[in-house]
Design an enzyme around this catalytic site. Sequence first.
Site, PDB file in Angstrom:
ATOM      1  N   LYS A 127       0.852  -1.199   0.000  1.00 18.08           N
ATOM      2  CA  LYS A 127       0.000   0.000   0.000  1.00 18.08           C
ATOM      3  C   LYS A 127       0.883   1.243   0.000  1.00 18.08           C
ATOM      4  O   LYS A 127       1.890   1.305   0.728  1.00 18.08           O
ATOM      5  CB  LYS A 127      -0.887  -0.022   1.243  1.00 18.08           C
ATOM      6  CG  LYS A 127      -1.860   1.145   1.333  1.00 18.08           C
ATOM      7  CD  LYS A 127      -2.698   1.054   2.608  1.00 18.08           C
ATOM      8  CE  LYS A 127      -3.696   2.183   2.733  1.00 18.08           C
ATOM      9  NZ  LYS A 127      -4.484   2.122   3.975  1.00 18.08           N
ATOM     10  N   SER A 163      -9.387   2.289   3.192  1.00 18.76           N
ATOM     11  CA  SER A 163      -8.499   2.965   2.265  1.00 18.76           C
ATOM     12  C   SER A 163      -7.541   2.040   1.524  1.00 18.76           C
ATOM     13  O   SER A 163      -6.985   2.420   0.500  1.00 18.76           O
ATOM     14  CB  SER A 163      -7.703   4.019   3.018  1.00 18.76           C
ATOM     15  OG  SER A 163      -6.912   3.409   4.027  1.00 18.76           O
ATOM     16  N   SER A 212      -9.522  -0.021   7.498  1.00 14.84           N
ATOM     17  CA  SER A 212      -9.021   0.012   6.121  1.00 14.84           C
ATOM     18  C   SER A 212      -8.376  -1.246   5.582  1.00 14.84           C
ATOM     19  O   SER A 212      -8.041  -1.292   4.401  1.00 14.84           O
ATOM     20  CB  SER A 212      -8.042   1.176   5.947  1.00 14.84           C
ATOM     21  OG  SER A 212      -8.770   2.363   5.816  1.00 14.84           O
TER      22      SER A 212
HETATM   23  N1  GLN Z   1     -12.596   4.899   6.857  1.00 17.34           N
HETATM   24  C1  GLN Z   1     -11.925   5.323   8.054  1.00 17.34           C
HETATM   25  C2  GLN Z   1     -11.442   6.737   7.891  1.00 17.34           C
HETATM   26  O1  GLN Z   1     -11.679   7.303   6.874  1.00 17.34           O
HETATM   27  C3  GLN Z   1     -10.782   4.391   8.372  1.00 17.34           C
HETATM   28  C4  GLN Z   1      -9.618   4.572   7.488  1.00 17.34           C
HETATM   29  C5  GLN Z   1      -8.462   3.677   7.805  1.00 17.34           C
HETATM   30  O2  GLN Z   1      -8.593   2.672   8.486  1.00 17.34           O
HETATM   31  N2  GLN Z   1      -7.299   4.090   7.342  1.00 17.34           N
HETATM   32  O3  GLN Z   1     -10.837   7.293   8.764  1.00 17.34           O
END
Ligand code: GLN
Length: 503
Positions: free
Chosen positions: A91, A166, A190
């Site tokens: 990632k 994400s 994410s």
């Molecule tokens: N969707 C959550 C956010 O936008 C979690 C994102 C993540 O785990 N990086 O903060």
Amino acid sequence: MSDLPKQPEGLVYLTVTQALKGLRAGDFSSRELTAAYLKRIEEHNPRLNAYLYVAGESAMKAATKADKQRAKGRKTKSKLPLLLGLPLAVKDVLTVAGMPATAGSRILEGFVPTYNATAVQRLLDGGVVILGKTNTDEFAMGSSTENSAYGVARNPWDEERVPGGSSGGSAAAVAAGLAPVALGTDTGGSVRQPAALCGLTGLKTTYGRVSRYGLIAFGSSLDTVGVLARTAQDAATILGVMAGFDPRDATTLESAAPKIKLSGKFELKGLKIGVPKEYFIEGLQPEVEQAVRAGIAQLATLGAKISEISLPHTEYALPVYYIIAPAEASANLARFDGVRYGLRVPEDKLFDMFTHTRGQGFGPEVKRRVMIGTYALSAGYYDAYYGQAQKVRTLIRGDFERAFEQVDLIAAPATPNSAFRIGAHSGNPLDMYLEDVFTLPANLAGVPGLALPAGFDSQGLPLSLQLIGPHFSEERLLQVAHAYQQITDWHTVTSSAAMDAQQ
Ligand code: GLN
């Protein structure tokens, strides 16, 4: 060839276990395997946008080196690194020396780090071949990759839909056969949410199990490095190599290097699984609930004892997370000012350079979070927001501690719905935030969680079951998931037919 799946794509839908077996047996070389992925990336990535950077040349070089090392090791009978020659995607919030690191943001355009994240370094020492860097919501803020400054990644099961986020690029890559396994990060869901939406096994590790050194920080008290894989076995293999104490991350635990051996006949007899009633709420897609309940029933057939439990502060997880995560992000993102990394908007006055670089470099979601976070941390509001949120966070953590006095594991949905259409939530950030209602609590408590394939909905989209365990219970989580995957075959269904149908 030894038990390879009979599919036209041949090598690209192998599990890590199958790939390593094939490499060891000499069924194929790392060069052949790596080339197969690079070819498939070339064919499908222009549509899927799973990778932001493809490391074609360096991957082939690393594969050649791995093949030579294996040949030499065979002659001298020396011990070889466990993952020698295995391709892997990373990632784009983790640093890989010599490859661009954008974190999905314009503000890091052109930044090429000179060092490897610890997780990446350990995997490289373990012999992996890095295929490239995968798409992500900007600074990992989002649940769909629609917040990536480099365009949305698409879900291979239905390209009009998001792969989740994400770590959506990593999920799309593994689901589409553009990588056998990928690293992701999970701050609020994410890893688990994109794994759920793409039909993968996604492991969120205990906070402190895997080093965050070289991870571009979002919410430092929540960020964890995890794995998106086809099977629990594969996730265990990768975790075993990358986890453990790191002097460069003071929050990693001395005793945190797990040696995970998943046995074929893991008994669930006597295992107590709790099902939290607060996770079956209005708005939960009925097919998700059915799949989760069916998955739990299957764990019961293996001998697990199922009971209903309560995590009474669950409803506060979302508001608490959306104070704490932006507060930490606003501090972490202060370093992006045009001086040190990536983008700089040249101006005569220094302050103008700062503000214009940040104004142009950050996207709307990141700006929203920096504003919320700065507000929550400002004098006069700190106690009312940040201080209060920290107290409620302690209550949420307490919910899990009490639950784990009664049960060994928790089983619940991972997401409220299957993959949604691109654009469906983009008008309303709150709708998007709700995607993570079932994943955020584990991050606030610091406990590990796992999403695993548990069926398909009427549209042919993957459904998922989440398991949550106490701190440092990855081995148990993975063993239960492995046992489940011995008696179900959801995880073996690939997106290949769905992809062909869309051509
Ligand atoms: N969707 C959550 C956010 O936008 C979690 C994102 C993540 O785990 N990086 O903060």
